[in-house]
Design an enzyme around this catalytic site. Structure first.
Site, short mmCIF file in Angstrom:
data_model
loop_
_atom_site.label_atom_id
_atom_site.label_comp_id
_atom_site.label_asym_id
_atom_site.label_seq_id
_atom_site.Cartn_x
_atom_site.Cartn_y
_atom_site.Cartn_z
N ARG A 152 -2.06 0.72 -6.00
CA ARG A 152 -2.27 0.41 -7.42
C ARG A 152 -2.00 1.66 -8.27
O ARG A 152 -2.27 2.79 -7.84
CB ARG A 152 -3.73 -0.03 -7.61
CG ARG A 152 -4.13 -0.41 -9.03
CD ARG A 152 -3.37 -1.59 -9.54
NE ARG A 152 -4.02 -2.25 -10.67
CZ ARG A 152 -3.41 -3.13 -11.45
NH1 ARG A 152 -2.14 -3.46 -11.23
NH2 ARG A 152 -4.05 -3.73 -12.42
N THR A 184 5.60 -9.76 -11.92
CA THR A 184 4.98 -9.45 -10.64
C THR A 184 5.76 -10.17 -9.56
O THR A 184 6.42 -11.16 -9.82
CB THR A 184 3.50 -9.88 -10.69
OG1 THR A 184 2.89 -9.22 -11.77
CG2 THR A 184 2.75 -9.55 -9.42
N ASN A 197 3.17 -5.36 -14.39
CA ASN A 197 2.46 -6.10 -15.44
C ASN A 197 3.41 -6.98 -16.23
O ASN A 197 3.93 -7.94 -15.68
CB ASN A 197 1.61 -5.18 -16.31
CG ASN A 197 0.45 -5.93 -16.95
OD1 ASN A 197 0.07 -6.99 -16.45
ND2 ASN A 197 -0.09 -5.43 -18.03
N ASP A 229 -4.39 -3.31 -18.16
CA ASP A 229 -5.37 -3.99 -17.29
C ASP A 229 -6.73 -3.31 -17.32
O ASP A 229 -7.69 -3.80 -16.74
CB ASP A 229 -4.85 -4.06 -15.83
CG ASP A 229 -3.86 -5.20 -15.65
OD1 ASP A 229 -3.85 -6.11 -16.49
OD2 ASP A 229 -3.11 -5.19 -14.65
N SER A 253 -7.36 -5.35 -11.25
CA SER A 253 -6.19 -6.22 -11.11
C SER A 253 -6.66 -7.62 -10.77
O SER A 253 -7.80 -7.83 -10.38
CB SER A 253 -5.32 -5.67 -9.98
OG SER A 253 -4.31 -6.60 -9.65
N SER A 254 -5.75 -8.59 -10.91
CA SER A 254 -6.03 -9.96 -10.45
C SER A 254 -5.22 -10.28 -9.20
O SER A 254 -5.27 -11.40 -8.71
CB SER A 254 -5.66 -10.96 -11.53
OG SER A 254 -6.38 -10.70 -12.71
N GLY A 312 1.26 -14.05 -11.74
CA GLY A 312 0.63 -14.92 -12.73
C GLY A 312 -0.57 -14.31 -13.43
O GLY A 312 -1.37 -15.04 -14.03
N GLY A 313 -0.73 -12.99 -13.36
CA GLY A 313 -1.81 -12.33 -14.10
C GLY A 313 -3.18 -12.91 -13.76
O GLY A 313 -3.49 -13.14 -12.59
#
Ligand code: DON
Length: 471
Positions: free
Chosen positions: A5, A279, A299, A321, A350-351, A370-371
């Site tokens: 990350r 993503t 992102n 984020d 993050s998701s 897809g965030g």
């Protein structure tokens, strides 16, 4: 779990996106040099190939180098994403010249060549981590960011390290789940939601109640995301409690089958605190049963809308984020708390939700972009796996989503039918149709049969296959 990350720069601070009146300037966390986190992907690829890879990095990067050098024909989807970010891209000459033609969208099928990117990738292939985080590329990255008003320093790149983390594990009925650890909220959200659902007897519920219970469980899990989650190298996160079955049982007891709860009714989030997409995911199982679920993100499409001169490295806008202030919402409408405020070298929440799901006889690997909607997509696919369905069904499940705030059920076109919509509205839900946001990649191995199957989301541009790769 290998964590590559992005990190916030050493010079970052909690209030870096606030103006003099204390208001968040969204432009700064989304577009331009201040939006970019210190990248981790190159370090992760080097680590992965060194420690786990059968092929050298030079070999596995070769196709990407070839595509960058020789070019590839751009697709309609690429044009659509360009249109979404066109006004931002026009603000930096280098990126505009790379992706646009005189500021306009290139035609579908136009060849996109990125020779400097091929050279950047070659440096990584030959020199490993030092090829990106030190030397010529690092100099160019830092110089460009500083010229554009950013705060990166050479020290930031030099200090970047990947982290190995214990993945989040959970059990839903007879399924074994292995998923992303913090700083991604994905695994915690997924397992907490499944724990709540396990107490709710989904199987005997009718179709509407089934959807309603999923929505209500997501509401609770996303509420906890907002309250507690952040990079746990920096803040104390009560992960054990959030993943505990008894805790889920307590949350489930507030869920009513005949009525939606209002997000505002959930405690612990005071009034004072209230207030796109780029993503990639790979799901892989090899012939020896090794598996990889890998999600990569910059992102928004085209990240911060800038490239570092001479490198064709498109800089991410992952800094968005973070929680830019206690009242802010991010680009995906997510709210958050103190745990996700900016601090030097901290990783933003993050998701992303790369996951393994196992059941006697079957192993599945899945994930998507897809965030904020990633965890609900993975959840719905896992519930489909639990029914015994295969990847081609998992990537096609009808999708709906709730993320606590805004207090709205999002759904893909066709994700809810008329009857379902009427019934959910009667239960008190507010509904909103979204663009078709899915792009799931799923593969599966039948342990006893040895049969491999793979599927790619029909909404996206992915590709799935079972093939023998010659070395
Ligand atoms: O890490 C996150 O949660 C976001 N940066 C992911 C963004 C994303 O999935 C964009 N794709 N649609």
């Amino acid at each position: 779990m290998l964590d590559g990350r992005e990190k916030s720069p050493l010079a970052a601070h909690k209030d870096m996106y606030l103006d003099k009146q204390g208001q968040v300037n969204k432009q700064l966390s989304l577009n331009g040099a201040l939006a970019a986190g210190i990248p981790g992907m190159s370090a992760a690829l080097v680590y992965l190939s060194k420690n786990y890879g059968e092929l050298s990095l030079a070999k596995s990067l070769a196709p990407a180098i070839r595509h960058a050098e020789q070019g590839f024909a751009i697709s309609e989807r690429h044009r659509k994403l360009l249109r979404f970010r066109q006004s931002v891209l026009k603000q930096q000459t280098e990126i505009a010249e790379l992706f646009l033609v005189d500021g306009e969208l290139p035609k579908k099928g136009t060849l996109l060549q990125q020779k400097a990117l091929a050279e950047t990738l070659r440096q990584i292939a030959v020199k490993g981590k030092a090829g990106f985080y030190q030397g010529d590329i690092a100099d160019k990255l830092v110089q460009s960011v500083q010229e554009l008003g950013g705060i990166w320093q050479l020290e930031d790149l030099k200090k970047y390290q990947v982290k190995l983390r214990q993945p989040v594990v959970g059990q839903y009925k007879e399924l074994q789940i292995t998923s992303a650890a913090l700083p991604s909220a994905g695994g915690t959200l997924l397992v907490e939601t499944l724990n709540i659902l396990e107490t709710l007897d989904l199987e005997s519920a009718d179709e509407i109640t089934h959807q309603h219970l999923i929505i209500e469980s997501l509401r609770h899990a996303f509420h906890d995301r907002a309250l507690y989650l952040g990079d746990d190298d920096f803040v104390a996160v009560p992960s054990e409690r959030l993943l505990n079955k008894q805790y889920a049982y307590g949350l489930a007891s507030s869920i009513r089958a005949d009525k939606s709860l209002k997000s505002d009714a959930l405690s612990g989030y005071s009034k004072a605190q209230q207030g796109g997409r780029n993503t990639t995911h790979f799901s892989i199982i090899d012939d020896q049963g090794n598996r990889v679920a890998a999600t990569l993100s910059i992102n928004f499409p085209f990240g911060a809308g800038i490239v570092a001169k001479g490198t064709v490295v498109v800089l991410n806008n992952e800094m968005d984020d973070f929680q830019a202030s206690e009242k802010a919402v991010n680009g995906y409408g997510l709210v958050g708390g103190k745990a996700n405020l900016i601090a030097p070298e901290k990783r933003m929440l993050s998701s992303m939700n790369p996951s393994f799901v196992e059941q006697q006889g079957r192993i599945g690997v899945l994930g998507t972009l897809g965030g904020s909607r990633i965890p609900s997509m993975v959840l719905l696919a896992i519930l489909d796996f639990a029914k015994g369905n295969d990847p081609s069904s998992q990537v096609r499940v009808k999708r709906f989503h709730h993320q606590y705030k805004p207090d709205i059920v999002h759904y893909e076109k066709g994700g809810l039918n008329e009857t379902e919509m009427l019934a959910l509205k009667k239960l008190g839900h507010q509904l909103k149709q979204y663009y078709n946001y899915g792009n799931m990649q799923a593969v599966q191995l039948g342990k006893s049969t040895g049969i491999l199957s793979a599927a790619s989301d029909p909404c996206g541009e992915g590709f799935a296959s079972v093939q023998k790769i010659s070395q």
